[in-house]
Design a protein around this motif. Structure first.
Motif, PDB file in Angstrom:
ATOM      1  N   MET A   1      38.243  41.978  23.356  1.00 54.05           N
ATOM      2  CA  MET A   1      38.775  41.063  24.318  1.00 54.05           C
ATOM      3  C   MET A   1      38.783  41.746  25.691  1.00 54.05           C
ATOM      4  N   ASP A   2      38.150  41.096  26.683  1.00 56.72           N
ATOM      5  CA  ASP A   2      38.016  41.654  28.029  1.00 56.72           C
ATOM      6  C   ASP A   2      39.109  41.093  28.911  1.00 56.72           C
ATOM      7  N   LEU A   3      40.006  41.943  29.425  1.00 60.89           N
ATOM      8  CA  LEU A   3      41.129  41.509  30.263  1.00 60.89           C
ATOM      9  C   LEU A   3      40.855  41.739  31.756  1.00 60.89           C
ATOM     10  N   ASN A   4      39.707  42.165  32.113  1.00 59.40           N
ATOM     11  CA  ASN A   4      39.347  42.375  33.526  1.00 59.40           C
ATOM     12  C   ASN A   4      39.144  41.022  34.213  1.00 59.40           C
ATOM     13  N   GLU A   5      39.402  41.037  35.526  1.00 60.43           N
ATOM     14  CA  GLU A   5      39.179  39.804  36.291  1.00 60.43           C
ATOM     15  C   GLU A   5      37.688  39.524  36.358  1.00 60.43           C
ATOM     16  N   PRO A   6      37.329  38.265  36.212  1.00 58.06           N
ATOM     17  CA  PRO A   6      35.909  37.960  36.316  1.00 58.06           C
ATOM     18  C   PRO A   6      35.434  38.212  37.746  1.00 58.06           C
ATOM     19  N   PRO A   7      34.216  38.631  37.936  1.00 61.29           N
ATOM     20  CA  PRO A   7      33.732  38.876  39.311  1.00 61.29           C
ATOM     21  C   PRO A   7      33.706  37.559  40.098  1.00 61.29           C
ATOM     22  N   LYS A   8      34.156  37.676  41.321  1.00 62.53           N
ATOM     23  CA  LYS A   8      34.202  36.478  42.175  1.00 62.53           C
ATOM     24  C   LYS A   8      32.802  36.136  42.651  1.00 62.53           C
ATOM     25  N   LYS A   9      32.497  34.853  42.546  1.00 65.30           N
ATOM     26  CA  LYS A   9      31.198  34.396  43.040  1.00 65.30           C
ATOM     27  C   LYS A   9      31.277  34.232  44.539  1.00 65.30           C
ATOM     28  N   ARG A  10      30.223  34.599  45.183  1.00 66.25           N
ATOM     29  CA  ARG A  10      30.168  34.447  46.630  1.00 66.25           C
ATOM     30  C   ARG A  10      30.051  32.967  46.964  1.00 66.25           C
ATOM     31  N   ARG A  11      30.927  32.525  47.860  1.00 61.82           N
ATOM     32  CA  ARG A  11      30.920  31.122  48.259  1.00 61.82           C
ATOM     33  C   ARG A  11      29.725  30.837  49.137  1.00 61.82           C
ATOM     34  N   ALA A  12      29.076  29.712  48.903  1.00 63.31           N
ATOM     35  CA  ALA A  12      27.935  29.320  49.754  1.00 63.31           C
ATOM     36  C   ALA A  12      28.458  28.973  51.144  1.00 63.31           C
ATOM     37  N   GLU A  13      27.652  29.281  52.146  1.00 65.14           N
ATOM     38  CA  GLU A  13      28.080  28.976  53.505  1.00 65.14           C
ATOM     39  C   GLU A  13      28.120  27.474  53.707  1.00 65.14           C
ATOM     40  N   SER A  14      29.123  27.041  54.421  1.00 65.71           N
ATOM     41  CA  SER A  14      29.305  25.618  54.662  1.00 65.71           C
ATOM     42  C   SER A  14      28.396  25.160  55.804  1.00 65.71           C
TER      43      SER A  14
END
Length: 127
Positions: free
Chosen positions: A1-14
């Protein structure tokens, strides 16, 4: 079981700011532009040896048959309309066809003088 935070995806520029700029530019150009009415009929100006720049704003169109047009009005209504509009400056521009008879042009000038217009600028093309 992996308790690490999932990597944040880079938000596309608006693209909203770009759309805002485009609409602001569109509004700016619409507000500052001057739309011209199309000419009521094709007129071939007479030729002259010299050509000076015409500066008068109210434009009276005259066909080779002597038909007058100004701002949607035709005939005698055109003369009355141009006289009413050009009270501030008594100089008007005439775009007459090259095939207009001199007698018909003289009659038009007399009608303009009768309603109080004393100066005209005739549009010509250079030879």
């Amino acid at each position: 079981m992996d308790l690490n935070e999932p990597p944040k995806k880079r938000r596309a520029e608006s693209i909203v700011p770009m759309i805002n700029v485009v609409f602001l530019l569109l509004i700016f150009f619409l507000m500052t532009s001057q739309l011209l009415r199309p000419e009521p009929f094709d007129v071939t100006p007479p030729e002259a040896a010299t050509q000076a720049e015409v500066k008068a704003h109210p434009i009276l169109f005259v066909t080779s048959e002597g038909r007058l047009s100004f701002d949607g009005a035709e005939g005698e209504d055109a003369i009355a309309a141009i006289a009413a509009q050009s009270r501030a400056s008594d100089v008007i521009q005439i775009r007459a066809d090259a095939n207009l008879k001199a007698a018909a042009f003289a009659r038009i000038l007399q009608n303009l003088a009768a309603v109080g217009l004393s100066r005209v600028e005739l549009v010509v093309s250079k030879k």
